[in-house]
Design a protein around this motif. Structure first.
Motif, PDB file in Angstrom:
ATOM      1  N   HIS A  74     -27.195 -48.353  18.538  1.00 37.42           N
ATOM      2  CA  HIS A  74     -27.595 -49.576  19.622  1.00 37.42           C
ATOM      3  C   HIS A  74     -26.322 -49.538  20.477  1.00 37.42           C
ATOM      4  N   CYS A 110     -29.473 -55.166  23.913  1.00 37.46           N
ATOM      5  CA  CYS A 110     -29.013 -53.969  23.388  1.00 37.46           C
ATOM      6  C   CYS A 110     -29.347 -53.057  24.656  1.00 37.46           C
ATOM      7  N   VAL A 112     -29.520 -49.531  24.401  1.00 39.50           N
ATOM      8  CA  VAL A 112     -29.933 -48.271  24.009  1.00 39.50           C
ATOM      9  C   VAL A 112     -31.354 -48.385  23.518  1.00 39.50           C
ATOM     10  N   CYS A 114     -33.821 -48.305  21.197  1.00 38.64           N
ATOM     11  CA  CYS A 114     -33.763 -48.030  19.607  1.00 38.64           C
ATOM     12  C   CYS A 114     -34.838 -48.148  18.826  1.00 38.64           C
ATOM     13  N   HIS A 118     -37.222 -52.487  21.444  1.00 37.32           N
ATOM     14  CA  HIS A 118     -35.926 -52.594  21.710  1.00 37.32           C
ATOM     15  C   HIS A 118     -35.940 -53.600  22.958  1.00 37.32           C
ATOM     16  N   MET A 121     -34.632 -56.905  21.674  1.00 38.11           N
ATOM     17  CA  MET A 121     -33.334 -57.080  21.073  1.00 38.11           C
ATOM     18  C   MET A 121     -32.478 -57.690  22.110  1.00 38.11           C
TER      19      MET A 121
END
Ligand SMILES: [Cu+2]
Length: 133
Positions: A74, A110, A112, A114, A118, A121
């Motif tokens: 992350h 976040c 990245v 993921c 995502h 997040m």
């Protein structure tokens, strides 16, 4: 309940104790940084914990310990305070600090890709103006 679930629950309990202990520490050592621990997990595995953080505005630095308890990488960004950690690998921890000088609600998220959720997040840091921190 399998072993991994049990570990997850224990981690959440441990995090709660750390966060609770952190608050106590704050009252005992009013000049040190105020530490908040955040667990990073993809949304389908629980998302940021806590996903909503409320603190008071002040001059004392806040230290965020971001613990990736997930199985994937992350990242972390809190753009309102110019904070960005490009990669926090599974099992790793990152630390960042900032001065909570402004009142408001600020998103952290976040950075990245993921998993399929995502974009969800996201967490909120609320900085309140009144009272003593
Ligand atoms: Cu992520």
């Amino acid at each position: 309940m399998d072993r991994q679930e049990t570990m997850g629950i224990l981690l959440v309990i441990a995090a709660t104790l750390v966060i609770g202990g952190g608050s106590l520490f704050y009252y005992l050592l009013p000049s040190g940084p105020y530490t908040i621990e955040i667990l990073a997990r993809a949304p389908e595995r629980g998302n940021w914990f806590p996903s909503e953080i409320e603190i008071k505005r002040g001059d004392r630095p806040v230290r965020l310990i971001i613990r990736n308890v997930d199985g994937v990488t992350h990242g972390f960004a809190l753009p309102a305070f110019n904070i960005r950690v490009d990669q926090i690998r599974a099992g790793q921890t990152a630390q960042v600090s900032f001065i909570p000088s402004r009142v408001g609600s600020f998103r952290f998220y976040c950075t990245v890709w993921c998993g399929p959720y995502h974009m969800k997040m996201i967490g909120i840091l609320k900085i309140k103006g009144e009272g003593k921190r």
